[in-house]
Design an enzyme around this catalytic site. Structure first.
Site, PDB file in Angstrom:
ATOM      1  N   GLY A 187       0.801  -1.219   0.000  1.00 11.57           N
ATOM      2  CA  GLY A 187       0.000   0.000   0.000  1.00 11.57           C
ATOM      3  C   GLY A 187       0.835   1.271   0.000  1.00 11.57           C
ATOM      4  O   GLY A 187       2.005   1.276   0.381  1.00 11.57           O
ATOM      5  N   VAL A 196       0.715   3.940   1.849  1.00 10.55           N
ATOM      6  CA  VAL A 196       1.169   4.454   3.151  1.00 10.55           C
ATOM      7  C   VAL A 196       1.704   3.336   4.042  1.00 10.55           C
ATOM      8  O   VAL A 196       1.807   3.485   5.254  1.00 10.55           O
ATOM      9  CB  VAL A 196       0.052   5.242   3.869  1.00 10.55           C
ATOM     10  CG1 VAL A 196      -0.201   6.557   3.167  1.00 10.55           C
ATOM     11  CG2 VAL A 196      -1.229   4.432   3.989  1.00 10.55           C
ATOM     12  N   CYS A 197       2.057   2.215   3.424  1.00  8.06           N
ATOM     13  CA  CYS A 197       2.667   1.106   4.163  1.00  8.06           C
ATOM     14  C   CYS A 197       4.152   1.050   3.839  1.00  8.06           C
ATOM     15  O   CYS A 197       4.535   1.139   2.668  1.00  8.06           O
ATOM     16  CB  CYS A 197       2.006  -0.220   3.795  1.00  8.06           C
ATOM     17  SG  CYS A 197       2.584  -1.585   4.821  1.00  8.06           S
ATOM     18  N   ILE A 198       4.987   0.925   4.855  1.00 11.15           N
ATOM     19  CA  ILE A 198       6.435   0.859   4.642  1.00 11.15           C
ATOM     20  C   ILE A 198       7.020  -0.432   5.207  1.00 11.15           C
ATOM     21  O   ILE A 198       8.207  -0.517   5.504  1.00 11.15           O
ATOM     22  CB  ILE A 198       7.142   2.097   5.237  1.00 11.15           C
ATOM     23  CG1 ILE A 198       6.762   2.307   6.706  1.00 11.15           C
ATOM     24  CG2 ILE A 198       6.830   3.339   4.412  1.00 11.15           C
ATOM     25  CD1 ILE A 198       7.529   3.426   7.395  1.00 11.15           C
ATOM     26  N   THR A 199       6.168  -1.466   5.326  1.00  2.46           N
ATOM     27  CA  THR A 199       6.634  -2.765   5.829  1.00  2.46           C
ATOM     28  C   THR A 199       7.815  -3.276   5.013  1.00  2.46           C
ATOM     29  O   THR A 199       8.809  -3.766   5.560  1.00  2.46           O
ATOM     30  CB  THR A 199       5.484  -3.789   5.793  1.00  2.46           C
ATOM     31  OG1 THR A 199       4.447  -3.348   6.667  1.00  2.46           O
ATOM     32  CG2 THR A 199       5.953  -5.168   6.218  1.00  2.46           C
TER      33      THR A 199
END
Length: 325
Positions: free
Chosen positions: A171, A173-176
């Site tokens: 996603g 806004v996901c920085i996994t």
């Protein structure tokens, strides 16, 4: 295994058999209900709220209410039941969530859909929650996630999940993928294809959708439903703060694992961005619907099934889908 993502793939058109795109039917069935389109806004606090959920339910769209206002879920289900709209909520896997499930059963409230919503869904805690829901609310359609492998899909299905949600970290806004080195960021579409081949039940593709054409690509590679965050962010109806810069309005959009959601800087795997104000959510839904009808017409059919059968080409290679911290 071929590795590719959304912008690497182009679908190949077939002969058009409709006189107008408006003849194309975008309806999808998930569980016992039919919905106008195979899309669902992400169950995130800056994407879905009570009023948006009510609007979507009233107008025949699928929704999943977020889990970040825990005490509001039972009254929410009750209200949706009273209005004879579908009730669809999210849960985590902490022990207090078990009490929620038991209380729903005790009050005779059976949500139509419950989504078990954690970042790494291939876990004993998710399996235990699936089994708990199926014990107390056997008629509820359970969506479990998130996962990124065929093994995870099969294990959650075998535990009783009615659908699985595929996508770890793709996603906007996901920085996994950046913080941990793990996930499906940069190859989400290939991961969807890999998981869908192993699935016996519906797959919900979650994350990495940047354009309306990506919805059709998700359908082609095995998704029954497509969860979308950033394309649904920034609307008039969206929750979140609004700011004005140089005369232009922006709305905040942050990840569920961000410090803005958690309220503390601990185990952060999300970030916040500002999205230019997009106007009405209704207008975006109309445009999505029209674009998906066009996709069906290019696929040479009258309904979504046609998209599943088209050929495709891989046109380039990418890594991070344009994302940075």
């Amino acid at each position: 295994m071929k590795v590719f993502d959304y912008e690497d793939v182009q679908l190949i058109p077939n002969k058009c058999i409709v006189n107008s795109r408006s003849e194309c039917d975008t309806t999808v069935i998930l569980g016992k209900h039919a919905f106008k389109m195979p899309i669902v806004p992400a169950n995130m606090q800056t994407i879905i709220n009570r009023s948006i959920a009510e609007f979507l339910a009233e107008n025949g769209y699928f929704y999943i209410m977020h889990r970040f206002n825990g005490s509001a879920r039972i009254p929410f289900v009750k209200k949706m039941k009273e209005r004879q709209w579908i009730s669809s909520i999210s849960v985590g896997v902490k022990k207090e969530e078990y009490l929620l499930i038991e209380e729903l059963a005790k009050q005779g409230l059976t949500p139509d859909y419950i989504t078990i919503d954690i970042a790494h869904g291939h876990s004993n805690s998710v399996i235990e929650m699936i089994q708990r829901i199926k014990t107390h609310l056997p008629e509820t359609f359970v969506i479990a996630g998130n996962v990124g492998t065929p093994e995870a899909v099969r294990e959650l299905e075998n535990a009783g999940a009615d659908a699985t949600k595929v996508g770890i970290g793709p996603g906007k806004v996901c920085i996994t993928k950046i913080k941990t080195g793990f996930g499906t960021g940069g190859w989400q579409l290939a991961a969807l294809r890999w998981c869908a081949k192993a699935a016996r039940k519906p797959i919900i593709a979650d994350g990495g959708i940047r354009t309306h054409g990506d919805i059709a690509k998700s359908i082609r590679f095995g998704a029954t439903m497509v969860m979308i965050g950033s394309l649904f962010a920034g609307h008039e109806e969206s929750s979140g703060e609004t700011k004005i810069e140089n005369g232009i309005a922006y709305k905040e959009y942050f990840g569920s694992a961000s410090e803005f959601q958690k309220g503390e800087k601990k185990n952060v795997e999300g970030k916040k961005i500002w999205i230019q104000h997009k106007g009405s959510l209704k207008d975006t839904l109309i445009e999505m619907h029209q674009d998906l009808q066009s996709s069906i017409s290019y696929a040479g059919g009258r309904d979504l099934e046609a998209i599943r059968k088209v050929d495709y080409v891989i046109v380039k290679n990418s890594i991070f889908n344009g994302d940075t911290i």
